[in-house]
Design a protein around this motif. Structure first.
Motif, PDB file in Angstrom:
ATOM      1  N   GLY A   4       0.465  -0.891  -0.113  1.00 22.20           N
ATOM      2  CA  GLY A   4       0.315  -0.133   0.217  1.00 22.20           C
ATOM      3  C   GLY A   4       0.852   1.294  -0.046  1.00 22.20           C
ATOM      4  N   ASP A  76      -8.778   1.669   0.172  1.00 21.78           N
ATOM      5  CA  ASP A  76      -8.151   0.899  -0.581  1.00 21.78           C
ATOM      6  C   ASP A  76      -8.074   1.040  -1.903  1.00 21.78           C
ATOM      7  N   ARG A  95      -4.837   0.643   0.700  1.00 18.97           N
ATOM      8  CA  ARG A  95      -3.869  -0.855   0.750  1.00 18.97           C
ATOM      9  C   ARG A  95      -4.499  -1.219  -1.089  1.00 18.97           C
ATOM     10  N   GLN A 101      -7.461  -6.876   4.446  1.00 19.24           N
ATOM     11  CA  GLN A 101      -7.621  -5.498   5.178  1.00 19.24           C
ATOM     12  C   GLN A 101      -7.210  -4.874   6.790  1.00 19.24           C
TER      13      GLN A 101
END
Length: 275
Positions: A4, A76, A95, A101
């Motif tokens: 990420g 994300d 992300r 997650q």
């Protein structure tokens, strides 16, 4: 391995109106004061409606970390475009699909070097809390309740106008529906027409499943519209609402008479009006 990224959002999409984003900044500033009083370093906001209230972001699967000198959206990569459009001024940790997650959330929180992080006890599940706790080192997760909801109780001028829009959409939808309704239509058919009409006029959806109760069924709490026809009784109770484009709801109730109102009902109406 790239799991990420954390950084400032892109601002390459032209000049944005500052008024809208100042509104959210003011709300976050008030939340920071509440966070300080609660004795935590920051609050992890998990409830989607609260995230939207504080940022304008209408996506899901995201968290917001708010504290003194700190605002971080944890999301994300699916929402990159939406984040750029709805909250371009907020730093974000995004992300990728290479990390789960919960693992990414724990990683980001650990990197903040905070000792005590509040979380929304009404919304963060027990399982998520347990897993986060097991992955964090030297970080206490402190349950908090209604820090954001307390702020939301007092509506600003933009919210008041949004609620008025939701009321107007509901009223317009009902007026058009009743103008086209037929006596032999059922409660369910009328409810479907009402929701469709509100959507045609600009509502996102009905605020809840419309309640249409013919005759005695109007006395049932949260009655579900069924197969009773409108012409089975001289009156029908309608409980409905609309969600306007920014997500605010309306909730209205009306009683419609299809013919002469029975004297008993008229008397009861006078009693209510005098109360």
């Amino acid at each position: 391995m790239d799991f990420g990224r954390i950084g400032n959002p892109s601002r390459g999409q032209g000049e944005l109106s500052g008024m809208k984003h100042d509104r959210y900044a003011i709300r976050r500033s008030r939340l920071v004061s509440a966070v300080k009083k609660a004795g935590v370093d920051a609050l992890l906001v998990s409830h989607p409606q609260n995230v939207t209230y504080l940022t304008g972001f209408t996506g899901d699967s995201s968290h917001l970390l708010v504290g003194p000198g700190r605002t971080l959206m944890i999301s994300d990569s699916r929402f990159d475009t939406q984040l750029n459009e709805e909250c371009p001024d907020i730093e974000r940790a995004v992300r990728t699909a290479k990390i789960q997650q919960i693992d990414f959330l724990a990683k980001v929180l650990q990197e903040q070097k905070l000792r005590r992080i509040g979380f929304e006890a009404d919304y963060l599940s027990f399982a998520t809390h347990a897993e986060l706790t097991s992955k964090l080192n030297g970080v206490e997760l402190a349950p908090q309740t209604k820090l954001v909801e307390t702020l939301r109780q007092v509506k600003d001028s933009n919210e008041v106008e949004a609620i008025r829009r939701a009321v107007r959409l509901a009223e317009r939808g009902l007026t058009a529906t009743l103008a086209a309704v037929l006596p032999e239509m059922t409660e369910r058919q009328t409810a479907h027409d009402l929701e469709h009409t509100m959507r045609r006029f600009g509502a996102l959806r009905a605020a809840f499943e419309p309640i249409l109760g013919v005759g005695p069924h109007s006395a049932l709490p949260h009655y579900r519209a069924g197969e009773h026809r409108l012409n089975e009784s001289p009156f029908v109770l309608i409980d409905w609402g609309a969600v306007e484009p920014t997500g605010y709801h309306s909730d209205l109730t009306r009683v419609r008479g299809d013919s002469k109102i029975p004297p008993k009902l008229e008397k009861l109406h006078r009693v209510v009006m005098m109360a």
